[in-house]
Design a protein around this motif. Sequence first.
Motif: not given
Length: 712
Positions: A206, A215-216, A220, A259, A261
Amino acid sequence: MATLVLTTVGGLAGGPIGAALGGLLGQAVDRNVLFRPKGRHGPRLNDLAVQTSRYGQPIPRLFGRMRVAGHVIWATDLVERRERQGGGKGQPTMTRYAYSASVAVALSARAIRGVGRIWADGNLLRGAAGDWKVPVQFRLHLGSEDQAADPLIASAEGGENAPAHRGIAYAVFEDLPLEAFGNRIPSLTFEVIADDAPVPAATIAQALAPAVIASVPGDEAAMLPIDGFSAYGDSVRSVIETLAEVAGAWFVPIGDRVAMRGDPAPARMLAGGAGQRRIAPPARAPHAMTVSHYDPARDWQAGVQRAVRPGALGAAMSIDLAAALPAERARAVAETMLARTSSARATRRIVTDIATVDLLPGSVVSLSGEAGAWRVRSVEIERFAVTIELVALPPPVVALPAASGRVLRQVDVPAGQTIVHVAELPAMMGEGAGPTIAVVAAGSTPHWRRAMIHHSIDDGASWTAAGATPAAGTIGTIVAAASAAPATLVDRRTVIEVSLAHDGMMLTSIDAAGLDRGGNLALVGDELLQFGSVEQVGACRWRLSDLWRGRFGTTPALLAPGDRFVILEREAMLRILPLTGAGGTVRVMARGVGDEQGVEAAVRLSGAASLPLAPVHLSADIREGALALRWRRRSRVDWWWRDHVDVPLGEEREAYEVTVTTAIASHIVVTAVPYVTVPLSALNGAPLRAAVRQIGSLGASSPATLTLGDDE
């Protein structure tokens, strides 16, 4: 028919969002492993190991803690310095050449927090405590967006030609001594601290492409933590590909971005049992996976971890990872990657109703009646039917033990601060008649080695190099007061207790023969004495007895707590010829590798070391109306009474001043022989006291005195 897939249209290095990662219509990618374009290369392990100075070479963006060689971005030519040594007592003069250079090394294209250890040609230049192993002048620019140009570079290139390198962290060595490196600039490597703790792989991705990678925070935190990472390669895209591959991650669309994952927990259950099932042959998956990485436990040297499927067919795969990982985590990466390639052999294609139309590529689902989790590879919508292509995800890998292997480390302990003592000493042990200034230095730890010495006779206005101390001395302080004692007898009553600078210093007992050869000679306060017996009473505390006081013409004195204690040994003393006369002050500055500034000591020259010694064995006899005085002279040229007759004169001529004092007057006689006869009639009274001084080339000695009684 509509097909939803996760695509890679365009590149991560630039361009709008629609050309980056997040397109949801178009070509299918992810047919084998996500992000597999040909002709692009991510960071490689050896990219960080060799220092370069090639123009146009990209500078990595560092995360976590890494050891990197960096890129030389500025350097001076070698500077040559000449120093003449020797030339005394008929010896030839030697010219010593020393070289130094100044160099600036770029470390990261991203701001950092600091630098830990530094190596030069593989040897420690700076330790973990921030201590230097050789004297250097060092400045670190952290890479802020408002940093100023380095003052050395600005002075050498001119302010208008000196870039500030904003956004780039770099180090500057000023006048780095090159003697220890073969008079060349060494290969430098730096332990760079970009972040305070390991960084999740998703956080790095990110930070590299914030316009593309969303950004999660929850995802993260669950991602693979990486101790250190170098974002370095053909493109940002290739770097993120490497991160995803190592972390076992995939991408899911979130709005106009994606994102990363890595959590395999299913978000939905689908009906199982129907659809097409396909399992690729075992040979399609590798039987072994090797991960090369930087191992923090090996001082950031390369480490290798390998995972194997016993009895399986297929090729062996390897990944060259420019990241710092502990051995256990690197082993887990290898095991996980191997399990992922094996599980990816199983794919499913199922048809559901319109209720699953909201499933997006990258989602994780489970199938009723079946164990395990599946990742959605693509979604097709046609005539109110949804066809979903799935790829199997591996179960969690059981952590296996791993070892970093044997590491031979260079000793890394601080040298400590320099402690220096300076004293005016007479010539001792056959070393000539002239006095010298003796410098003895040591450190506050056993790992101190030596210090560079400069001296000044003009109160520090100018300094003259005197070279380096030959070895660490043995020094300390007096703990308890001790009384004075005669220099003519062995002092068996006094016990001196001293505290040495550290527990690595030792004292030993010697016999009378060893004392006669000059052993265990110490400067205590301003008195020179020798000690025969030693008892250790603590880690750094020692008791000394069997003392020979007032050695080499010094005066036995009361010793007070805090007085200096310095063992005088040739191999630990640096001698400086006095460049000023009696009354002048010599300042000495010592600087070792552990000193931020020079440590100073000073001595005011009394000139006493240049004067004759007081005569000894003064005796008187009154016969036939005259006072007869006799004595023996001493000499600084030779301290031993070798032939039992006399000692060398050591002066231009032999002369004595004799003073006889009565109740009403004093009578002075000068003689060239060690005896004199004075008629009582010339004294004008009964003699009460006699004093004899030897007259030397530079002055008279202290007196030898004798009190005379009526019966003399």
